[in-house]
Design a protein around this motif. Sequence first.
Motif, PDB file in Angstrom:
ATOM      1  N   ARG A  15       0.827  -1.049  -0.080  1.00 27.42           N
ATOM      2  CA  ARG A  15      -0.003  -0.094   0.030  1.00 27.42           C
ATOM      3  C   ARG A  15       0.813   1.148  -0.007  1.00 27.42           C
ATOM      4  O   ARG A  15       2.111   1.341   0.278  1.00 27.42           O
ATOM      5  N   HIS A  66      -4.181   1.087  -4.590  1.00 24.04           N
ATOM      6  CA  HIS A  66      -5.324   1.532  -3.846  1.00 24.04           C
ATOM      7  C   HIS A  66      -6.505   1.290  -4.358  1.00 24.04           C
ATOM      8  O   HIS A  66      -6.597   1.113  -5.737  1.00 24.04           O
ATOM      9  N   ARG A  67      -7.356   1.581  -3.456  1.00 27.39           N
ATOM     10  CA  ARG A  67      -8.850   1.727  -4.105  1.00 27.39           C
ATOM     11  C   ARG A  67      -9.058   3.028  -5.040  1.00 27.39           C
ATOM     12  O   ARG A  67      -9.135   4.132  -4.365  1.00 27.39           O
ATOM     13  N   ARG A  69     -10.185   6.499  -6.816  1.00 26.54           N
ATOM     14  CA  ARG A  69     -11.048   7.334  -6.879  1.00 26.54           C
ATOM     15  C   ARG A  69     -11.314   8.223  -7.886  1.00 26.54           C
ATOM     16  O   ARG A  69     -12.255   9.031  -8.317  1.00 26.54           O
ATOM     17  N   GLU A  74      -7.285   4.953 -11.364  1.00 26.59           N
ATOM     18  CA  GLU A  74      -7.147   3.436 -12.177  1.00 26.59           C
ATOM     19  C   GLU A  74      -6.250   3.326 -12.960  1.00 26.59           C
ATOM     20  O   GLU A  74      -5.693   2.156 -13.120  1.00 26.59           O
ATOM     21  N   ASN A  77      -3.154   1.846 -11.027  1.00 25.67           N
ATOM     22  CA  ASN A  77      -3.548   0.418 -10.538  1.00 25.67           C
ATOM     23  C   ASN A  77      -3.317  -0.498 -11.695  1.00 25.67           C
ATOM     24  O   ASN A  77      -2.880  -1.429 -11.693  1.00 25.67           O
ATOM     25  N   TYR A 106      -6.368  -6.447   0.829  1.00 27.27           N
ATOM     26  CA  TYR A 106      -7.022  -5.960  -0.625  1.00 27.27           C
ATOM     27  C   TYR A 106      -5.608  -6.377  -1.670  1.00 27.27           C
ATOM     28  O   TYR A 106      -5.806  -7.088  -2.661  1.00 27.27           O
ATOM     29  N   GLN A 110      -5.002  -9.666  -4.159  1.00 25.47           N
ATOM     30  CA  GLN A 110      -4.814  -9.546  -5.716  1.00 25.47           C
ATOM     31  C   GLN A 110      -3.566 -10.335  -6.000  1.00 25.47           C
ATOM     32  O   GLN A 110      -3.641 -10.994  -7.366  1.00 25.47           O
TER      33      GLN A 110
END
Length: 306
Positions: A15, A66-67, A69, A74, A77, A106, A110
Motif C-alpha cells: 500500500r 489502492h482503491r 477514486r 485507475e 493500478n 486487498y 490481488q
Amino acid sequence: MPEDYRAGFACFVGRPNAGKSTLTNALVGAKIAITSGKPQTTRHTVRGIVHRADAQLVLVDTPGLHRPRTLLGERLNEQVRATWAEVDVIGFCIPANQEIGPGDRYIAQQLADVRRTPKVAVVTKTDTMGKQAVGEQLLAVLELGKEVGIDWAEIIPVSAVAGAQVGLLADLLVKQLPPSPPLYPGGELTDEPEQVMVAELIREAALEGVRDELPHSLAVTVEEMIPRTDRPKDKPLLDVHATLYVERSSQKSIVIGTGGVRLRDVGSRARQQIEALLGTAIFLDLHVKVAKDWQRDPKQLQRLGF
C-alpha cells in the motif's frame, strides 16, 4: 561471468507509503525513486539496477496499489497489475510499525491471483519497532498468506534506513531469478529517461512540507533541458525549464508561497538533487500552471504523461 549467473526483474508492491521507494534506493545504492512521507508519490515505474558479481537484479518500483477514486488512480493500478505479470519475483512490503489492515488484505488477495510468480514478504521499517513487535508482525504476515492462499517464498524483516538485512534481501530475490546473462550494461543504475527523473525530483521537492491535498494534484513536466552555448567547456551549464501543474488556483498559491518564497525554496532543493544526478551545474526555471481537474480528464492525463 560465473556459470550460474542470474538476471531478471523484481518488483516491490504494497500500500502507499510502505517503504518501497526507500528500499529500491537502498538496494541500488543511489537515489532512483523519489521518497516522501506523503502516500502515492511514486507515479512512474522506475527501474533500478543492482549489479553483482553473480547476478543482475532489475528492480521495478510501482505506484502503491489502492482503491481508485479518479481516472489517474485507475491508470496507476493498471500499471501495477501489468508489472506483476511480467516480473520474476514480487516483494510485498508491509511496514513493521502499522497493523495489517484492509489495504494490505486487498493487495494480498490481488497477489494471490498471480499464481506463477514467487512472492517474498518484506517487513519494512524495522528500525522503528522493538524485536518483539517485529516478531509479531512477521507472524501476522505468515497468517495473512494462509488467509488468502499465498505460500511465501521467504519472509524477511528489513530496515532500508538502517541498512539492516538489505543485502540478505538482495540474495533472496536473486535466488528467484532465472539463469541469464546481464540484461543491462554494467554501470547503469536505471533505464529511466533523465527528463523523467528530473521531473520526479522537482515534484519531490515541491511535496516537502505541504498540505495533504496537494500530492495527488501535483504533476511536473520538463519542457526542455539544453546546454548553455556561451559557457566554457570546463564550466558547462544546463538550462532546465519545467512546469508544475496543479488542479486549482488555491493550490497554485500554496506551491508559490508568499512572494514566491516557497517556489524559490523548491527550486533550490530540486537543483541540488538534479545537479547530483546529472553531474553538472544547472539553471532551473520553474513555472506553476493550473490544469483544472487534470486527474479526471483523459486528454490532460495523456498530455502530462499518464
